[in-house]
Write a protein that holds these residues in place. Structure first.
Motif, PDB file in Angstrom:
ATOM      1  N   UNK A 147       0.844  -1.192   0.000  1.00 45.76           N
ATOM      2  CA  UNK A 147       0.000   0.000   0.000  1.00 45.76           C
ATOM      3  C   UNK A 147       0.880   1.242   0.000  1.00 45.76           C
ATOM      4  N   UNK A 148       0.358   2.375  -0.485  1.00 53.06           N
ATOM      5  CA  UNK A 148       1.161   3.609  -0.453  1.00 53.06           C
ATOM      6  C   UNK A 148       1.667   3.948   0.943  1.00 53.06           C
ATOM      7  N   UNK A 149       0.910   3.599   1.971  1.00 59.79           N
ATOM      8  CA  UNK A 149       1.334   3.838   3.344  1.00 59.79           C
ATOM      9  C   UNK A 149       2.524   3.014   3.770  1.00 59.79           C
ATOM     10  N   UNK A 170      16.628  -0.196   2.743  1.00 52.75           N
ATOM     11  CA  UNK A 170      15.986  -0.196   1.424  1.00 52.75           C
ATOM     12  C   UNK A 170      14.886   0.847   1.446  1.00 52.75           C
ATOM     13  N   UNK A 171      14.975   1.794   0.529  1.00 48.45           N
ATOM     14  CA  UNK A 171      13.950   2.840   0.435  1.00 48.45           C
ATOM     15  C   UNK A 171      12.838   2.357  -0.488  1.00 48.45           C
ATOM     16  N   UNK A 172      11.669   2.141   0.087  1.00 46.02           N
ATOM     17  CA  UNK A 172      10.537   1.597  -0.654  1.00 46.02           C
ATOM     18  C   UNK A 172       9.530   2.690  -0.991  1.00 46.02           C
ATOM     19  N   UNK A 173       9.130   2.725  -2.238  1.00 39.96           N
ATOM     20  CA  UNK A 173       8.055   3.619  -2.687  1.00 39.96           C
ATOM     21  C   UNK A 173       6.957   2.770  -3.307  1.00 39.96           C
ATOM     22  N   UNK A 174       5.749   2.910  -2.788  1.00 40.96           N
ATOM     23  CA  UNK A 174       4.599   2.199  -3.335  1.00 40.96           C
ATOM     24  C   UNK A 174       3.708   3.234  -4.011  1.00 40.96           C
ATOM     25  N   UNK A 175       3.554   3.091  -5.316  1.00 38.65           N
ATOM     26  CA  UNK A 175       2.819   4.084  -6.100  1.00 38.65           C
ATOM     27  C   UNK A 175       1.344   3.724  -6.220  1.00 38.65           C
ATOM     28  N   UNK A 176       0.458   4.707  -6.008  1.00 33.39           N
ATOM     29  CA  UNK A 176      -0.990   4.441  -6.094  1.00 33.39           C
ATOM     30  C   UNK A 176      -1.403   4.096  -7.526  1.00 33.39           C
TER      31      UNK A 176
END
Lengths: 117, 113
Positions: free
Chosen positions: A81-83, A111-117
């Motif tokens: 999830x984006x959160x 690890x830098x995680x980005x979850x895109x909507x």
């Protein structure tokens, strides 16, 4: 000297994807391994703690595994999830000789995680 | 139960000034540690303590001093601040048993100009 490596350094995924973060360590003499989450400009929040005698721990959508003999741990995030966007850090607690050896954590760089909507 | 409390949250110092970063925990933890976090270098251990009256050096102790007069408090002193000490500082604590995890404070962001 214990060294902890996290791969990849950064990861960008679409929402809903299952993903795996990796952590490796050079010295298998550890008491436990802890996964943390760090949001930008914030402190570290503990996610999961795996003892050296355990193979995995689960909390909600998170599952962490530990293979002490090969010096590896993975953090599995289901249905991202984006959160979930944050930096994820792993840290090992050594079990070397000496009374104070277990008091020192060694961290990976995260690890830098980005979850895109 | 407040956990690990760090003060101040932000601080700007001039080169050569001294200051103390405060850390307090209310969980009766024996182990307490100070880390600094810098881009590209991760978290590095400065000093740690395994109980009141017992402290030891970590990976990067130069320029810092600690003492542990009570179980609850573990202050970090910068003796003469230098620009290289610009960093984010985290205090952490744990029960003395080795199978427990660590709890971290929210950090102090220090800038030395």
């Amino acid at each position: 000297k214990q060294e902890v490596t996290q791969i990849p350094a950064a990861l960008s995924v679409p929402e809903g994807e299952n993903l795996v973060l990796n952590c490796s360590f050079t010295d298998s003499a550890i008491y436990n391994l802890q996964w943390f989450r760090q949001d930008p400009g914030k402190g570290l929040t503990s996610l999961l703690l795996i003892q050296s005698s355990q193979r995995e721990q689960t909390s909600g959508r998170l599952n962490a595994s530990l293979d002490k003999s090969s010096g590896r741990s993975t953090l599995y995030i289901a249905a991202s999830q984006p959160g979930d966007s944050a930096t994820y850090l792993c840290a090992v607690r050594p079990s070397g000789k000496g009374e104070t050896s277990g008091s020192r954590l060694t961290f990976g760089e995260g690890t830098q995680l980005t979850v895109n909507p | 139960n407040a956990g690990v409390t760090q003060t101040p949250k932000f601080q700007v110092l001039k080169t050569g000034q001294s200051m103390t970063l405060q850390c307090a925990q209310d969980m009766n933890h024996e182990y307490m540690s100070w880390y600094r976090q810098d881009p590209g270098m991760g978290l590095r251990l400065i000093h740690y303590s395994v109980g009141a009256g017992i402290t030891d050096q970590g990976e990067v102790p130069n320029g810092y001093n600690v003492s542990r007069s009570t179980t609850e408090d573990f202050p970090l002193r910068l003796l003469s601040a230098a620009p290289s000490q610009t960093s984010v500082y985290f205090c952490a604590s744990s029960l003395g048993r080795d199978y427990y995890g660590y709890t971290f404070g929210s950090g102090t962001r220090l800038t030395v100009v």
